[in-house]
Write a protein that holds these residues in place. Structure first.
Motif, PDB file in Angstrom:
ATOM      1  N   LEU A 149       0.833  -1.201   0.000  1.00  0.00           N
ATOM      2  CA  LEU A 149       0.000   0.000   0.000  1.00  0.00           C
ATOM      3  C   LEU A 149       0.869   1.253   0.000  1.00  0.00           C
ATOM      4  CD1 LEU A 149      -3.061   0.233   0.003  1.00  0.00           C
ATOM      5  CD2 LEU A 149      -2.985   0.496   2.465  1.00  0.00           C
ATOM      6  N   VAL A 150       1.888   1.284   0.831  1.00  0.00           N
ATOM      7  CA  VAL A 150       2.802   2.429   0.883  1.00  0.00           C
ATOM      8  C   VAL A 150       3.515   2.589  -0.458  1.00  0.00           C
ATOM      9  CG1 VAL A 150       4.937   3.276   1.946  1.00  0.00           C
ATOM     10  CG2 VAL A 150       3.090   2.385   3.373  1.00  0.00           C
TER      11      VAL A 150
ATOM     12  N   GLY B 231       4.631   6.876  -7.599  1.00  0.00           N
ATOM     13  CA  GLY B 231       4.461   7.831  -8.679  1.00  0.00           C
ATOM     14  C   GLY B 231       3.595   7.316  -9.810  1.00  0.00           C
ATOM     15  N   GLY B 232       2.662   6.429  -9.515  1.00  0.00           N
ATOM     16  CA  GLY B 232       1.712   5.997 -10.531  1.00  0.00           C
ATOM     17  C   GLY B 232       2.048   4.684 -11.186  1.00  0.00           C
ATOM     18  N   SER B 233       3.264   4.228 -11.112  1.00  0.00           N
ATOM     19  CA  SER B 233       3.654   2.978 -11.759  1.00  0.00           C
ATOM     20  C   SER B 233       3.108   1.793 -10.972  1.00  0.00           C
ATOM     21  CB  SER B 233       5.183   2.930 -11.824  1.00  0.00           C
ATOM     22  OG  SER B 233       5.651   1.621 -11.827  1.00  0.00           O
ATOM     23  N   GLY B 234       2.154   1.079 -11.551  1.00  0.00           N
ATOM     24  CA  GLY B 234       1.566  -0.102 -10.896  1.00  0.00           C
ATOM     25  C   GLY B 234       0.641   0.246  -9.758  1.00  0.00           C
TER      26      GLY B 234
ATOM     27  N   LEU C  44      -2.560  -2.088  -9.096  1.00  0.00           N
ATOM     28  CA  LEU C  44      -2.176  -3.439  -8.692  1.00  0.00           C
ATOM     29  C   LEU C  44      -1.693  -3.473  -7.249  1.00  0.00           C
ATOM     30  CD1 LEU C  44      -1.569  -6.422  -9.340  1.00  0.00           C
ATOM     31  CD2 LEU C  44       0.710  -5.664 -10.055  1.00  0.00           C
ATOM     32  N   PHE C  45      -0.776  -2.575  -6.903  1.00  0.00           N
ATOM     33  CA  PHE C  45      -0.233  -2.581  -5.543  1.00  0.00           C
ATOM     34  C   PHE C  45      -1.258  -2.097  -4.526  1.00  0.00           C
ATOM     35  CE2 PHE C  45       3.802  -2.564  -7.933  1.00  0.00           C
ATOM     36  CZ  PHE C  45       4.358  -3.697  -7.378  1.00  0.00           C
ATOM     37  N   LEU C  46      -2.151  -1.225  -4.931  1.00  0.00           N
ATOM     38  CA  LEU C  46      -3.219  -0.780  -4.043  1.00  0.00           C
ATOM     39  C   LEU C  46      -4.134  -1.950  -3.686  1.00  0.00           C
ATOM     40  CD1 LEU C  46      -4.632   1.615  -2.639  1.00  0.00           C
ATOM     41  CD2 LEU C  46      -6.028   1.841  -4.694  1.00  0.00           C
ATOM     42  N   VAL C  47      -4.562  -2.700  -4.702  1.00  0.00           N
ATOM     43  CA  VAL C  47      -5.432  -3.856  -4.470  1.00  0.00           C
ATOM     44  C   VAL C  47      -4.699  -4.928  -3.662  1.00  0.00           C
ATOM     45  CG1 VAL C  47      -6.636  -5.767  -5.609  1.00  0.00           C
ATOM     46  CG2 VAL C  47      -6.894  -3.444  -6.472  1.00  0.00           C
TER      47      VAL C  47
ATOM     48  N   VAL D 187      -5.967  -6.228  -0.009  1.00  0.00           N
ATOM     49  CA  VAL D 187      -6.246  -7.662   0.161  1.00  0.00           C
ATOM     50  C   VAL D 187      -5.308  -8.275   1.198  1.00  0.00           C
ATOM     51  CG1 VAL D 187      -6.155  -9.906  -1.001  1.00  0.00           C
ATOM     52  CG2 VAL D 187      -7.290  -7.984  -2.107  1.00  0.00           C
ATOM     53  N   GLY D 188      -4.033  -7.917   1.160  1.00  0.00           N
ATOM     54  CA  GLY D 188      -3.070  -8.443   2.132  1.00  0.00           C
ATOM     55  C   GLY D 188      -3.413  -8.066   3.555  1.00  0.00           C
ATOM     56  N   ILE D 189      -3.794  -6.807   3.743  1.00  0.00           N
ATOM     57  CA  ILE D 189      -4.139  -6.350   5.095  1.00  0.00           C
ATOM     58  C   ILE D 189      -5.405  -7.056   5.593  1.00  0.00           C
ATOM     59  CG2 ILE D 189      -4.964  -4.357   6.406  1.00  0.00           C
ATOM     60  CD1 ILE D 189      -2.963  -2.661   4.778  1.00  0.00           C
ATOM     61  N   VAL D 190      -6.422  -7.149   4.751  1.00  0.00           N
ATOM     62  CA  VAL D 190      -7.671  -7.803   5.172  1.00  0.00           C
ATOM     63  C   VAL D 190      -7.432  -9.279   5.474  1.00  0.00           C
ATOM     64  CG1 VAL D 190      -9.957  -8.515   4.380  1.00  0.00           C
ATOM     65  CG2 VAL D 190      -9.190  -6.174   4.002  1.00  0.00           C
TER      66      VAL D 190
END
Length: 169
Positions: free
Chosen positions: A20-21, A27-30, A33-36, A40-43
């Motif tokens: 997430l961090v 800067g927008g790259s990926g 994908l990394f947000l999702v 998901v990882g945290i949940v």
């Protein structure tokens, strides 16, 4: 795996937070994908920690099956226990009250020992008090945990059971 579930969950939470961090500061790259992956990882991590900590609690309170009790009795782990103390916990499961009891256990294939356990009582039909003798079975050969199989009304009260003993060794 059950013992490692909280650790696995903690790793997932950390990995999710890192993802997430990274998604925010990359800067927008990926970013999507990394947000999702982070969310998901945290949940999943939090769920793993919660279930990893709760499953052993519920597993401990569940009574063993009839097959386990019969096998333990056949293996010579059936004995008698003297009730030293009984404390109502206030928990009710299937209209049965749970009580924390302190017992002196003899005749279960192990030297006489003291232990504590939880017993589910059918309150109207079973009056359990300090000093009563009950019939117990030790389901696990290497554990002091016992399960009541007969109450004081079905167990002869004149058996020689001491009033004190050392803890399980």
């Amino acid at each position: 795996m059950k013992r490692n579930l909280p650790l696995f969950g903690a790793v997932l939470v950390v990995a999710g937070a890192c993802s997430l961090v990274y998604s925010v500061f990359s800067g927008g790259s990926g970013f999507p994908l990394f947000l999702v992956l982070g969310i998901v990882g945290i949940v999943l991590g939090i769920l793993s920690v919660v279930f990893g900590l709760l499953v052993p609690v519920f597993e401990r309170s569940a009574p063993p099956s009839d097959e386990v009790i019969t096998a333990a009795a056949d293996a010579g782990r059936l004995g008698t226990a003297r009730v030293l103390t009984i404390t109502r916990t206030g928990v009710r499961v299937n209209q049965r009250s749970e009580a924390a009891v302190r017992l002196i256990v003899v005749g279960t294939g192990h030297a006489t020992y003291a232990t504590s356990t939880h017993i589910r009582l059918d309150v109207p039909s079973l009056r359990l008090a300090p000093g009563h003798l009950i019939t117990v079975v030790r389901p696990d050969a290497d554990s002091p945990r016992v399960v009541m199989v007969k109450g004081p009304g079905e167990t002869p009260q004149d058996q020689p059971v001491p009033t004190a003993a050392d803890e399980w060794r």
